[in-house]
Design an enzyme around this catalytic site. Structure first.
Site, short mmCIF file in Angstrom:
data_model
loop_
_atom_site.label_atom_id
_atom_site.label_comp_id
_atom_site.label_asym_id
_atom_site.label_seq_id
_atom_site.Cartn_x
_atom_site.Cartn_y
_atom_site.Cartn_z
N ARG A 58 13.51 0.20 -0.46
CA ARG A 58 14.01 0.96 0.35
C ARG A 58 13.86 2.45 -0.10
O ARG A 58 14.81 2.81 -1.19
CB ARG A 58 15.31 0.39 1.01
CG ARG A 58 15.62 1.30 2.11
CD ARG A 58 17.01 0.95 2.55
NE ARG A 58 17.51 1.58 3.62
CZ ARG A 58 18.77 2.11 4.01
NH1 ARG A 58 19.60 1.94 3.07
NH2 ARG A 58 19.18 2.53 4.86
N ASN A 101 17.26 -2.06 -2.83
CA ASN A 101 17.98 -1.12 -2.20
C ASN A 101 18.83 -0.54 -3.20
O ASN A 101 20.02 -1.04 -3.21
CB ASN A 101 18.58 -1.62 -0.87
CG ASN A 101 19.18 -0.58 -0.08
OD1 ASN A 101 19.12 0.63 -0.45
ND2 ASN A 101 19.72 -1.07 1.12
N ARG A 160 31.62 9.33 11.01
CA ARG A 160 30.82 10.34 11.52
C ARG A 160 30.90 10.66 13.20
O ARG A 160 31.02 9.93 13.83
CB ARG A 160 29.23 10.19 11.23
CG ARG A 160 29.00 10.32 9.71
CD ARG A 160 27.44 10.09 9.37
NE ARG A 160 27.29 9.08 8.74
CZ ARG A 160 26.39 8.14 8.54
NH1 ARG A 160 25.22 8.47 9.44
NH2 ARG A 160 26.13 6.86 8.02
N GLU A 218 17.02 -6.01 7.18
CA GLU A 218 16.38 -4.92 6.62
C GLU A 218 15.53 -5.42 5.42
O GLU A 218 14.47 -5.19 5.24
CB GLU A 218 17.20 -3.78 6.26
CG GLU A 218 17.45 -2.96 7.50
CD GLU A 218 18.71 -1.80 7.19
OE1 GLU A 218 20.17 -2.37 6.73
OE2 GLU A 218 18.46 -0.86 7.44
N HIS A 264 17.62 4.61 9.73
CA HIS A 264 17.60 3.05 10.08
C HIS A 264 16.36 2.60 10.73
O HIS A 264 16.03 1.65 11.52
CB HIS A 264 18.63 3.05 11.43
CG HIS A 264 20.19 3.27 11.02
ND1 HIS A 264 20.94 4.08 11.79
CD2 HIS A 264 20.51 3.32 10.00
CE1 HIS A 264 22.25 4.20 11.38
NE2 HIS A 264 22.01 3.57 10.09
#
Ligand code: ADP
Length: 396
Positions: A90, A7, A238, A381, A179
């Site tokens: 990823r 990743n 956010r 993940e 995601h």
């Protein structure tokens, strides 16, 4: 089969070597602060754990160091780089082009490059990671697993914004979602726990970034992030969904630049904006001690999750399970309790005692007899990427 999962971010590379099909994590680690004067490489294999602090000028250098660690006679897990049969990468944005995991070819790399505009912070370092790994693990199959592809099953009515259609058709402005690797992984685990593929599940990923997905019969049918990563739920920094008029008010009436506004809405808003803290543990502790702003922030956060549960139950006309995952979803009994509170109308009944237990296991925290099961499933993940890479490599 040994699979290297990478990743690659702008200043970091997370890696794991996973053995499939038995899902054994042989080694894992993180190269951080790439390009800065003080870098670090963390490495773990079994009980052995080690950190070196050295400047890491670029991804090439970082990955070379990772390979040296993996090949180390004493603490390594490979005899030869050729032991790695698949490298799973990823890739954050696959646009409309990638509906599933794919082998990396020159064409695939060109397409990832074309998508730089849609994910300017993520796709460029993802591609760098691919190019470096292609050189270092030249004989391995390189596989791209996209964060967006799980959401390519969204129906048109869910992914289309009510703006002129030409903007969708000519400028590719539509919901993509993110995601996806996590939502796919935990929804597959939930399907296994339910024991049936024909199922209606809501997956709730609450980390620094937060999103929810309605998963019907294993497919994403609605999702809370959209064109970019700032929609839907309240996140660490956010804002999530806001009325677009606020942006124009800030620019046209209050004189902010668009760069300012972007910075405020993505880096200074969310839980940080509401409380001065982005780490949920600190916010929970302050709320517990009587801090009203922190309590309000938790209320806003949980309310948004709860509303979205209601709307996805309506989209799917039913619900078998909801799944909490990622840092907050796995660890915060407070947010889980608040988000599930007063939802018995929908058949969602939380067992408060089970909810309060801390564990790293997959677990069911619903009350005996709750129509809807409530699961906590730690996301993974890396394992999701390794499984996708394994599936592709063995079926071809
Ligand atoms: P990322 O999106 O960066 O991968 P994570 O999934 O690691 O993020 O989640 C980070 C969030 O999880 C932080 O807000 C952190 O406060 C929260 N978190 C971690 N542990 C706990 C805990 N025990 N209680 C409440 N929140 C927690």
């Amino acid at each position: 089969m040994k699979i290297l999962v990478l990743n690659s971010g702008s200043s970091s590379i997370k890696f794991q070597v996973i053995e499939k099909p038995n899902d054994l994590i042989l080694a894992s680690g993180l190269v951080e602060k790439i390009g800065l004067s003080e870098g670090a490489i963390h490495y773990k294999a079994g009980d052995y754990q080690h950190t070196v602090h050295i400047p890491v000028p670029d991804h090439q250098f970082g990955l070379e160091k990772v390979a040296i660690l993996l090949l180390d006679k004493e603490h390594g897990v490979l005899k030869d780089v050729k032991d790695i049969e698949v490298v799973g990468h990823r890739v954050v944005h696959g646009g409309n082009a990638f509906t599933k995991t794919t082998f990396i070819t020159d064409k695939v790399k060109d397409k990832i490059k074309e998508l730089f505009d849609l994910a300017p912070l993520h796709n460029p370092p993802n591609l760098t990671g691919i190019e470096v790994a292609e050189e270092m693990f030249a004989h391995a199959k390189q596989v791209a697993v996209f964060d967006t592809s799980f959401h390519q099953s969204l129906p048109e009515k869910a992914y289309t914004y009510a703006i002129p259609l030409s903007l969708r058709d000519e400028k590719n402005i539509r919901m993509y979602g993110f995601h996806g690797i996590s939502h796919q992984y935990v929804s597959e685990q939930a399907i296994a726990m339910l024991g049936k593929t024909e199922s209606k599940i809501i997956t709730i990923h609450l980390g620094n970034g937060c999103s929810m997905t309605a998963v019907e019969n294993g497919k994403s049918v609605d999702h809370s992030l959209g064109f970019g990563p700032n929609d839907g739920l309240v996140m660490g920094t956010r804002c999530g969904a806001i009325d677009s008029s606020i942006i124009f008010y800030l620019i046209n009436q209050l004189g902010y630049t668009s760069e300012n506004v972007n910075n405020i809405l993505s880096k200074k808003s969310g839980m940080l904006g509401l409380t001065g803290e982005s780490d949920l543990r600190a916010i929970e502790a302050k709320a517990e001690a009587g801090d009203k702003e922190c309590q309000l922030a938790l209320d806003i956060n949980a309310y948004r999750i709860k509303k979205t549960i209601g709307s996805y139950a309506a989209s799917m006309n039913g619900l078998d399970a909801i799944v909490f995952t990622a840092g907050i979803g796995e660890n915060s009994d407070v947010i889980r309790r608040m988000a599930c509170d007063n939802l018995d109308y929908l058949g969602i009944e939380l067992d408060l005692e089970k909810n309060a237990v801390r564990s790293k296991e997959h677990r069911d925290i619903s009350k005996e007899g709750s129509k809807v099961r409530i699961f906590v499933i730690p996301t993974n993940e890396e394992l999701g990427i390794a499984s996708e890479g394994y599936r592709l490599a063995t079926e071809s």
